[in-house]
Each structure stands twice: as C-alpha cells, then as structure tokens.
Write a protein that holds these residues in place. Structure first.
Motif, PDB file in Angstrom:
ATOM      1  N   CYS A 179      -2.687  23.630  11.839  1.00 12.39           N
ATOM      2  CA  CYS A 179      -3.126  22.285  12.202  1.00 12.39           C
ATOM      3  C   CYS A 179      -4.528  21.992  11.706  1.00 12.39           C
ATOM      4  N   ASN A 180      -5.350  23.011  11.559  1.00 14.91           N
ATOM      5  CA  ASN A 180      -6.743  22.784  11.207  1.00 14.91           C
ATOM      6  C   ASN A 180      -7.056  23.055   9.737  1.00 14.91           C
ATOM      7  N   GLU A 181      -6.085  23.461   8.961  1.00 12.10           N
ATOM      8  CA  GLU A 181      -6.339  23.764   7.571  1.00 12.10           C
ATOM      9  C   GLU A 181      -6.613  22.492   6.784  1.00 12.10           C
ATOM     10  N   PRO A 182      -7.531  22.551   5.833  1.00 11.79           N
ATOM     11  CA  PRO A 182      -7.743  21.398   4.963  1.00 11.79           C
ATOM     12  C   PRO A 182      -6.542  21.246   4.027  1.00 11.79           C
ATOM     13  N   ASP A 183      -6.435  20.087   3.416  1.00 13.90           N
ATOM     14  CA  ASP A 183      -5.364  19.842   2.468  1.00 13.90           C
ATOM     15  C   ASP A 183      -5.526  20.821   1.301  1.00 13.90           C
ATOM     16  N   LEU A 184      -4.554  21.693   1.108  1.00 13.14           N
ATOM     17  CA  LEU A 184      -4.656  22.709   0.059  1.00 13.14           C
ATOM     18  C   LEU A 184      -4.371  22.159  -1.331  1.00 13.14           C
ATOM     19  N   PHE A 185      -3.761  20.974  -1.401  1.00  5.95           N
ATOM     20  CA  PHE A 185      -3.403  20.388  -2.690  1.00  5.95           C
ATOM     21  C   PHE A 185      -3.889  18.947  -2.782  1.00  5.95           C
ATOM     22  N   PRO A 186      -5.204  18.689  -2.700  1.00  4.62           N
ATOM     23  CA  PRO A 186      -5.686  17.311  -2.718  1.00  4.62           C
ATOM     24  C   PRO A 186      -5.450  16.622  -4.057  1.00  4.62           C
ATOM     25  N   ASN A 187      -5.319  17.390  -5.140  1.00  6.20           N
ATOM     26  CA  ASN A 187      -5.121  16.796  -6.456  1.00  6.20           C
ATOM     27  C   ASN A 187      -3.673  16.831  -6.911  1.00  6.20           C
ATOM     28  N   LYS A 188      -2.764  17.040  -5.975  1.00  6.83           N
ATOM     29  CA  LYS A 188      -1.348  17.043  -6.312  1.00  6.83           C
ATOM     30  C   LYS A 188      -0.908  15.607  -6.586  1.00  6.83           C
TER      31      LYS A 188
ATOM     32  N   MET B 261       1.299  12.370  -6.743  1.00  2.00           N
ATOM     33  CA  MET B 261       2.275  11.782  -5.828  1.00  2.00           C
ATOM     34  C   MET B 261       3.153  10.806  -6.601  1.00  2.00           C
ATOM     35  N   ASP B 262       4.327  10.547  -6.067  1.00  7.19           N
ATOM     36  CA  ASP B 262       5.191   9.531  -6.655  1.00  7.19           C
ATOM     37  C   ASP B 262       4.526   8.171  -6.503  1.00  7.19           C
ATOM     38  N   VAL B 263       4.624   7.360  -7.532  1.00  8.89           N
ATOM     39  CA  VAL B 263       4.052   6.016  -7.487  1.00  8.89           C
ATOM     40  C   VAL B 263       5.113   5.085  -6.939  1.00  8.89           C
ATOM     41  N   THR B 264       4.963   4.747  -5.673  1.00  7.20           N
ATOM     42  CA  THR B 264       5.883   3.841  -4.989  1.00  7.20           C
ATOM     43  C   THR B 264       5.049   2.819  -4.227  1.00  7.20           C
ATOM     44  N   PRO B 265       5.635   1.683  -3.878  1.00  5.07           N
ATOM     45  CA  PRO B 265       4.893   0.713  -3.061  1.00  5.07           C
ATOM     46  C   PRO B 265       4.365   1.332  -1.768  1.00  5.07           C
ATOM     47  N   HIS B 266       5.109   2.248  -1.193  1.00  2.00           N
ATOM     48  CA  HIS B 266       4.667   2.895   0.042  1.00  2.00           C
ATOM     49  C   HIS B 266       3.418   3.750  -0.207  1.00  2.00           C
TER      50      HIS B 266
ATOM     51  N   TYR C  44      -2.849  10.223  -6.762  1.00  4.31           N
ATOM     52  CA  TYR C  44      -3.147  11.394  -5.957  1.00  4.31           C
ATOM     53  C   TYR C  44      -3.336  10.905  -4.523  1.00  4.31           C
ATOM     54  N   LYS C  45      -3.594  11.811  -3.612  1.00  2.44           N
ATOM     55  CA  LYS C  45      -3.716  11.425  -2.205  1.00  2.44           C
ATOM     56  C   LYS C  45      -4.732  10.309  -2.004  1.00  2.44           C
ATOM     57  N   ASP C  46      -5.939  10.469  -2.544  1.00  2.00           N
ATOM     58  CA  ASP C  46      -7.008   9.498  -2.315  1.00  2.00           C
ATOM     59  C   ASP C  46      -7.573   8.902  -3.596  1.00  2.00           C
ATOM     60  N   GLU C  47      -6.847   9.049  -4.693  1.00  2.94           N
ATOM     61  CA  GLU C  47      -7.317   8.520  -5.968  1.00  2.94           C
ATOM     62  C   GLU C  47      -6.139   7.975  -6.763  1.00  2.94           C
ATOM     63  N   MET C  48      -6.398   6.893  -7.462  1.00  2.00           N
ATOM     64  CA  MET C  48      -5.371   6.256  -8.279  1.00  2.00           C
ATOM     65  C   MET C  48      -6.008   5.933  -9.627  1.00  2.00           C
ATOM     66  N   VAL C  49      -5.345   6.315 -10.715  1.00  2.00           N
ATOM     67  CA  VAL C  49      -5.865   6.091 -12.063  1.00  2.00           C
ATOM     68  C   VAL C  49      -4.910   5.163 -12.799  1.00  2.00           C
TER      69      VAL C  49
END
Length: 153
Positions: free
Chosen positions: A20-29, A31-36, A120-125
């Motif tokens: 529960c307390n671990e940081p995101d191990l794959f922040p640069n993974k 993601m699928d580009v979807t409206p959601h 990505y989780k918090d970035e979009m290019v």
C-alpha cells in the motif's frame, strides 16, 4: 501447523501493508491513449521540441471524456487570456499509433495539426504528424481557479 498458519498470516499482512505504501514502480510506463486515460487537467510545459513557455505565460487543457470535449485556457495569443472550447477525436493509425485531432467551437475550424500521442501516468507528449519538430509536452496538473475565473470574465 499452528505456527505455520500464524507465520503465513503475518507474512500476508506485512506484504499488504508494504504494498500500500510503495511508490509507483513504473511511472514512465506507457498507457493506452483513450478518452478515459487522457481525461483531466493538463499544463503545457514545453513546445517546439523543448522550448519552455515565457515567464507568466500559460496553456492549460481541461480534457473531458464525456462528449469528447476540451477547454483550453491560454494567454499566449492574448495577454488577458482566452478560453477556447471544442471537441477532440482519437483514432488508431497503422503508422503512428494513437492520433488525436480536434475542432474548435464557434466555427473556428480544425486544429492546425493532427498529433501522435504518447501517454504516461502524469505526462502526455503530442508530436505533429506533418512536422515532427512540433512536439508539445503536457503534465497532469490542477488548473488554478484564478485562471478559470479570469478567463470566464
């Protein structure tokens, strides 16, 4: 047998608490580009392949999955700030992958480019299909309320 069961319970509990307390191990993974997945508030941090916005300048996008709508808040074209709304469309291209295009409301027309999107989780290019030097990097953010209020006036 009782000791083995107790050890198992303790081990599972410890694993759950650590997980529960671990940081995101794959922040640069990617993601699928979807409206959601692109839904949310974004700030333009660089454009044109790495150019930062001038001090005091801003471009924010509020992308909503419902009805594929967006609102853009920016003060690049007008020091007082402007608000532009419209719709966006995402489609898969065999060569580029996920592509986004859009149109503005009020008969202002289509966007200047169609963009390949890497998410990505918090970035979009966004990379323009017709000009690969036109790269916009957005970071997930919370649009300041004063920007929304200023631009509504």
């Amino acid at each position: 047998m009782k000791n083995w069961f107790k050890m198992l319970v303790v081990a599972l509990g410890a694993t759950a608490m650590v997980g529960c307390n671990e940081p995101d191990l794959f922040p640069n993974k990617k993601m699928d580009v979807t409206p959601h997945n692109i839904s949310g508030e974004w700030e333009l941090v660089t454009y044109g392949g790495g150019v930062k916005l001038a001090e005091g300048s801003y471009v924010y996008l509020d992308i909503r999955r419902q009805n594929r709508e967006f609102t853009e808040y920016q003060n690049i074209d007008n020091a007082l700030g402007t608000v532009t709304t419209g719709r966006y469309y995402i489609y898969e291209d065999a060569k580029y992958g996920a592509v986004i295009r859009g149109e503005y409301d009020n008969s202002e027309g289509d966007w200047n480019h169609r963009y390949k999107v890497t998410l990505y989780k918090d970035e979009m290019v966004w990379t323009a299909l017709d000009d690969e030097s036109e790269v916009c990097v957005y970071q997930r953010c919370e649009i300041p309320e004063e920007i929304k209020v200023e631009d509504e006036e």
